[in-house]
Structure formats: structure tokens, C-alpha cells
Design an enzyme around this catalytic site. Structure first.
Site, PDB file in Angstrom:
ATOM      1  N   TYR A  78       0.071 -19.988  -4.924  1.00 36.05           N
ATOM      2  CA  TYR A  78       0.626 -18.952  -5.793  1.00 36.05           C
ATOM      3  C   TYR A  78       2.152 -18.950  -5.774  1.00 36.05           C
ATOM      4  CZ  TYR A  78       2.138 -14.420  -7.516  1.00 36.05           C
ATOM      5  OH  TYR A  78       2.787 -13.438  -8.216  1.00 36.05           O
TER       6      TYR A  78
ATOM      7  N   HIS B  54      12.080 -11.583 -15.731  1.00 37.53           N
ATOM      8  CA  HIS B  54      11.982 -10.389 -14.897  1.00 37.53           C
ATOM      9  C   HIS B  54      13.285  -9.582 -14.864  1.00 37.53           C
ATOM     10  CE1 HIS B  54       8.219 -12.109 -13.861  1.00 37.53           C
ATOM     11  NE2 HIS B  54       8.036 -11.447 -12.737  1.00 37.53           N
TER      12      HIS B  54
ATOM     13  N   ASN C 226      11.442 -11.244  -4.690  1.00 36.33           N
ATOM     14  CA  ASN C 226      10.252 -10.514  -4.235  1.00 36.33           C
ATOM     15  C   ASN C 226      10.534  -9.807  -2.914  1.00 36.33           C
ATOM     16  OD1 ASN C 226       7.663  -9.562  -4.196  1.00 36.33           O
ATOM     17  ND2 ASN C 226       6.683 -11.550  -4.420  1.00 36.33           N
TER      18      ASN C 226
ATOM     19  N   TYR D  63      18.695  35.403   8.710  1.00 34.74           N
ATOM     20  CA  TYR D  63      18.098  34.122   9.107  1.00 34.74           C
ATOM     21  C   TYR D  63      19.022  32.936   8.824  1.00 34.74           C
ATOM     22  CZ  TYR D  63      13.504  36.445   9.480  1.00 34.74           C
ATOM     23  OH  TYR D  63      12.463  37.248   9.823  1.00 34.74           O
TER      24      TYR D  63
ATOM     25  N   ARG E 212      21.100  33.097  11.957  1.00 39.92           N
ATOM     26  CA  ARG E 212      20.347  33.132  13.209  1.00 39.92           C
ATOM     27  C   ARG E 212      19.449  31.903  13.385  1.00 39.92           C
ATOM     28  NH1 ARG E 212      15.950  37.595  14.057  1.00 39.92           N
ATOM     29  NH2 ARG E 212      17.034  38.425  12.242  1.00 39.92           N
TER      30      ARG E 212
ATOM     31  N   PHE F  86       5.374  -6.848   0.307  1.00 38.07           N
ATOM     32  CA  PHE F  86       6.313  -6.452  -0.735  1.00 38.07           C
ATOM     33  C   PHE F  86       6.120  -5.000  -1.176  1.00 38.07           C
ATOM     34  CE2 PHE F  86       2.630  -8.590  -2.616  1.00 38.07           C
ATOM     35  CZ  PHE F  86       2.070  -7.518  -3.303  1.00 38.07           C
TER      36      PHE F  86
ATOM     37  N   GLU G  22      -1.418  -5.614 -10.494  1.00 34.46           N
ATOM     38  CA  GLU G  22      -0.606  -4.807  -9.588  1.00 34.46           C
ATOM     39  C   GLU G  22      -0.937  -3.340  -9.890  1.00 34.46           C
ATOM     40  OE1 GLU G  22       3.206  -6.360 -10.645  1.00 34.46           O
ATOM     41  OE2 GLU G  22       2.680  -8.369  -9.949  1.00 34.46           O
TER      42      GLU G  22
END
Length: 591
Positions: free
Chosen positions: A167, A197, A310, A366, A369, A415, A500
Site C-alpha cells: 500500500y 491532496h 501522513n 468564590y 476564595r 495516523f 476512512e
């Protein structure tokens, strides 16, 4: 022979100059002539002589005198822009100084670093990464890292030589993982991957953040699980050391499979395509910026495009900045709260280990404190997130990963950005409380029914409004943070044709964590100003010596508020003090 890179109406032109005595006007005319030569209609001009223009530097946008000689006015290979009279600024032209939040380091003051950090992929700290982003160090690899990189590359070369189906090396990507690519097209495969990409949108990362992203990718590649060649990795390091930083849009990653879009833009610049920035050139075409620094575009070998893009480095590089800024503002929040406690004449008995035993006043609000409890869990949150970030920035996040000792590759899920995404959502939620409690203290400082101070900390109230709207700004920021604290990592959208099908949305987790932290800094800056203004009404009383030093620090950049004036610059000045961590100097050692 000197040469200059000239921007004319969206085109970048390399213009050689035979003589340094030629004028700047000559350079402009020669650039226009070359521009017209490349246009079918001569760019709409009848001749060069009719074109009226002025010339400015790309870096800093300073105008140049047309009568000066290029030898006197310009450095060799400097980048300039020809602005043609009557033209509207092209919306595609990228200014030399990108917009972005300021950090402690500004590139207008860039000085090439002399010190190096040695990267091995195992020992980088969040502090180191932020300092690399500031441009304080160059990078080199350890000998051990170089050996591991060579060994993993040998595995890739064997796969290619034997034409094994693996791959991302000899196949397509994502849904195309079953498509086998012939050896003759393996280099083209990697270039196509980077180009396709590079699909991000939005403003570019600032130079500081681009440097962090590039440095972190180098650190991961140094681990020796990516299969990149040592030659290519050294070219990446040379680009970093020259501060050649690609144009990286901030939006487009879903945080699995890693931060593909931003890392692809990073790789695109390294192969000489797209835009790139350096302190020397400003923004220009990547090939020209690299050439100006004596560098060549990277020629990708099999698997190298995938090795560059990646991983979770966008999430984690921004996450490291977030966690370091969070730690800095948390330290200073304690000091600012103490200053407010003094101004409101609160009691410290609530902080005693034997709380309230000898004190009549036990019911401070508060917001005063309970500071130890609220601020305390923020510090614990930061420590938790920093631990996760430190692990992540020293982890192999590629796919497939190359195991040289076993001479094999394994497709896994390192990844996936779920760890840093969840951690950064948690960080935003935790740090937000510093602003939430600070805004309530500002209210107490400004409200005369809750303090012994004038309304909105100003004399002649009515004629003057004082801190009235500064408090509104703090309230607005806190409200905005409440929306930003909704966890991005609870969302997921299936991508890549359902290959994905679960993602982390960690990129947005990191970006909004930084926005939350910046808002926290700004709210605390307003409280710091308000507390110092409160001191003016309590003189001649004095607070503790350390807190008086904080007061003096603030007064060194912001004068007391005697009557209404433009307030935004005062808030920005106080914010800068906090970003630069100056309010904590003398209280703790700050790294």
C-alpha cells in the site's frame, strides 16, 4: 551576474541584470517587457514606455526610488513587486507578512540562528518545538537517526525492485489501495499524491507555526519508520534551516488519515510548487524562494510523498504551542488573582492549611476564595495534556510503517489523531476556567457594590466610563469560549468513499484550543489592568513587594487611567506582557 525576482500582476519573473549600475526603473521596465512578451495581447499595453509604475520590496513593502541603481538599492536575488499605475491590488497577491497572532518572536527581527537541536525522533520536547518555531535553532540529525533512516529506505528499495504489492508504495491510496501502479509511474504517483491532496483552504499558518509543523515532520521522519531516503530528508532539513516555509492553509484536515491537506501543502512547497515564504523573500513562488537560498526542489522517490504527508503533525505542532501558552498564562493567572485579592482587601485565611481558625472574615466570594481549587485543576489538566503531546510528537504516525529490523511494512492506524484531539478538547475546557473566574473578579473590581472602589475604576463617573466596556469585552470573550469549548472530537464524518470512516477532527480541536487560550490571555490582561487601576485608589497603601513589581511592570507600558482614552492599545500592551511571560518573572523560573 546579479538577478532579481520581480512580481508583475500575479506573475513571478526572474530578471538578470548585466550591470549593477542599471537603475531600479530599468529593472521595472525589463520586468514589464518580459511580462508583456508572455501575454498574447501584450498584457493590454501598446509598449513598455507607456506603462507607468512604481516598485516596492516584497518584504516590508518599502517603496524604491526609480533613479537609484540596483546595486545600491537591492541585494542580489531580492524579491520586488512592480505596481502598475491604475491597477487595483490583485486579490491573489500574498503580502510578505502573513496575518496572525503574535508570539514572543517576530520575523521582522529574524536573525539566522547559530545553535542546533539534534533530532532523533525520540526526545523532542514541547518547549523545544516552540523554540524551533520561534527560529531560535537549526536542525541536524543524530548519527543514530541517520542510520535508521538509511535502513528503512533499503526496505522500500527492495520492495520496488521486487515489484511487491504494498500500500502506498506500489498501489494507489485510500479507496484505490487495490490499484497496482507500474514501476515506471511510481515517482509520478508520489507527485500526484502531493498535488491532489493540497486541497486546504483558509489563511496560511504564520511562519512560526509553519516552522513548528516542518520541524515536527522532520522529527517523525528521523525515527526511521517512514522509508524516506536520507538524501530527501536532508533536503527537507536544509529548507528548514534556511527558513523556507511553504504556504499551508489552516483548514482542511479531519485528523485521520493524519493531517493530509496541510502536510501536502508543506510537501508541495518542498517540491518547488505552490507558494513559499522566507525572511529574505517574503511570499513568492516556491521554486524561486528555494533558488534564492541555493536550494533545489525535492524530486520524490517511491513512497516519499506519502512519507511527507501522513501523520498528526498539524494537530500536535499547534497543540504544543497551545500547551506551552496555557502553562504560561496559568502561572500568571495566579499572580493576577493575588493582585485582585489585595485590591479587594480579601483574606488569605481561606488558603491556610488550618482554614478560618483565627479569622473573622471567612466569606470572600468564590472567585477569590476558591482560586486554588479552580486554578489547580487547570494546572493538572495542562500537565496531563503535555504528557500526551510529548508522547505524540515522538511517535511514528505513518502508514504504512517500515520495520527495517524485520524487513517488512505494516499498515496500521498510528495516523489517527484521536489522542491529541481528545487531549486538546480537554485543554480548552480546562484553561477556559481561568477566564471564566477572571471575568467575575473583573466584575467585582468594577462594581462599587462589591468593592470599596469607584464605579468602573474611574473618577468623575458619568463623564468618564472607565472600565465599563473593557469588562464587556471580557464577558464577550468568555461567552465565545463557552461555544469554542464544545469538543470537536465528538464529531466524525466518513471520508474517502467510506474507507476512512472514523476521524478525529483534531485539527479544529487544536485551532480552537489556541483561540480559547488567546481569549484567556486577553481576559486576564483586562483583569491585570483593572487590578492595577484599583491600586491607584488605595494609595498610599502598598501591596507586597513582588506584586508591587508587577504593578511597576504594567505601569511601564500603560499609564494610570485618569480620564477616558482609547483603551484597546492598553489591553493589547498588557496582553503582550502576558504572552511574553513578563508578569511571572521573579515568581518562578520560566523556561
Amino acid at each position: 551576474m546579479p538577478r532579481y525576482t520581480v512580481h508583475v500582476r500575479g506573475e513571478w519573473l526572474a530578471v538578470p541584470c548585466l550591470s549593477s549600475t542599471n537603475t531600479v526603473e530599468w529593472l521595472g521596465k525589463e520586468a514589464v517587457r518580459r511580462y508583456m512578451k508572455n501575454k498574447p495581447d501584450n498584457g493590454g499595453f501598446a509598449s513598455v514606455e507607456e506603462v507607468k509604475f512604481y516598485i516596492r520590496r516584497c518584504k516590508g513593502l518599502g517603496l524604491l526610488d526609480l533613479d537609484d541603481t540596483v546595486g545600491d538599492a537591492l541585494e542580489d536575488n531580492e524579491f520586488v513587486e512592480v505596481v502598475i499605475e491604475g491597477d487595483i491590488m490583485s486579490p491573489d497577491f500574498i503580502p510578505s507578512q502573513p496575518e496572525g497572532v503574535h508570539l514572543t518572536f517576530r520575523y521582522s527581527k529574524y536573525r539566522e540562528p547559530e545553535q542546533y537541536i539534534s533530532l532523533d525522533g525520540n526526545s523532542l520536547t514541547t518547549e523545544d518545538l516552540v523554540n524551533l518555531g520561534k527560529g531560535l535553532y537549526k536542525i541536524k540529525l543524530t548519527p543514530e537517526a541517520e542510520a535508521k533512516v538509511k535502513q528503512s529506505r533499503e526496505v522500500i528499495e527492495r520492495i520496488v525492485k521486487e515489484q511487491t504489492v504494498v500500500y502506498g508504495i506500489t498501489t494507489g491510496f485510500g479507496k484505490f489501495a487495490r490499484t497496482v501502479i507500474p514501476n515506471s509511474k511510481l515517482r509520478e504517483l508520489q507527485v500526484n499524491l502531493v498535488r491532489s491532496h493540497s486541497a486546504g483552504v483558509g489563511k496560511p499558518l504564520t511562519p512560526e507555526r509553519s516552522r513548528m509543523l516542518l520541524a515536527l515532520r522532520i522529527n517523525v521522519l528521523a525515527k526511521g519508520y517512514s522509508g524516506i531516503s536520507l538524501e530527501t530528508l536532508e533536503q527537507v532539513i536544509e529548507a528548514f534551516n534556511a527558513s523556507c516555509l511553504p504556504y499551508i492553509p489552516e483548514k482542511g484536515t479531519v485528523g485521520a488519515s493524519g493531517d493530509l491537506a496541510p502536510l501536502s501543502h508543506l510537501a508541495l512547497g518542498l517540491i518547488g510548487e505552490g507558494k513559499m515564504w522566507s525572511p529574505k523573500s517574503g511570499w513568492a513562488d516556491a521554486k524561486y524562494v528555494l533558488e534564492a537560498h541555493g536550494l533545489k526542489p525535492i524530486t520524490l522517490k517511491p513512497k516519499e510523498g506519502l512519507a511527507l504527508i501522513n501523520g498528526t503533525q498539524m494537530i500536535t505542532s499547534l497543540g504544543c504551542e497551545a500547551v506551552e501558552r496555557a502553562a504560561a498564562i496559568a502561572r500568571q493567572a495566579d499572580i493576577i488573582a493575588a493582585l485582585t485579592l489585595e485590591v479587594l482587601k480579601g483574606t488569605t485565611r481561606a488558603f491556610d492549611t488550618e482554614s478560618h481558625r483565627f479569622c473573622d472574615r471567612v466569606q470572600d466570594a468564590y472567585t477569590m476564595r476558591c482560586c486554588p481549587q479552580v486554578h489547580g485543576v487547570v494546572n493538572d489538566t495542562i500537565a496531563f495534556v503535555k504528557d500526551i503531546m510529548t508522547t505524540e510528537i515522538n511517535s511514528a504516525t505513518d502508514n504504512p510503517m517500515v520495520f527495517a529490523e524485520r524487513a517488512e511494512t505494516i499498515s496500521g492506524g498510528n495516523f489517527h489523531g484521536e489522542y491529541p484531539a481528545k487531549a486538546l478538547d480537554y485543554l480548552a475546557i480546562g484553561v477556559h476556567e481561568l477566564a471564566a473566574i477572571s471575568e467575575r473578579r473583573i466584575e467585582r473590581l468594577c462594581n462599587p457594590s462589591l468593592s470599596e472602589l469607584p464605579a468602573f475604576l474611574v473618577t468623575e463617573g458619568g463623564l468618564n466610563s472607565g472600565f465599563m466596556i473593557a469588562h464587556c469585552t471580557a464577558a464577550a470573550l468568555v461567552s465565545e469560549n463557552k461555544a469554542l469549548c464544545h469538543p470537536s472530537s465528538v464529531d466524525s464524518l466518513s471520508t474517502s468513499a467510506a474507507t476512512e470512516d472514523h476521524v478525529s477532527m483534531g485539527g479544529w480541536a487544536a485551532r480552537k484550543a489556541l483561540r480559547v487560550i488567546e481569549h484567556v490571555e486577553q481576559v486576564l490582561a483586562i483583569e491585570l489592568l483593572a487590578a492595577c487601576q484599583g491600586i491607584e485608589f488605595l494609595r498610599p497603601l502598598r501591596t507586597t513587594t513582588p506584586l508591587e513589581k508587577v504593578y511597576d511592570l504594567v505601569r511601564s507600558v500603560v499609564r494610570p487611567w485618569m480620564k477616558d482614552r482609547f483603551m484597546a492599545p492598553d489591553i493589547e500592551a498588557a496582553h503582550r506582557l502576558l504572552v511574553e511571560q513578563k508578569a511571572s518573572v521573579g515568581f518562578w523560573h520560566v523556561h
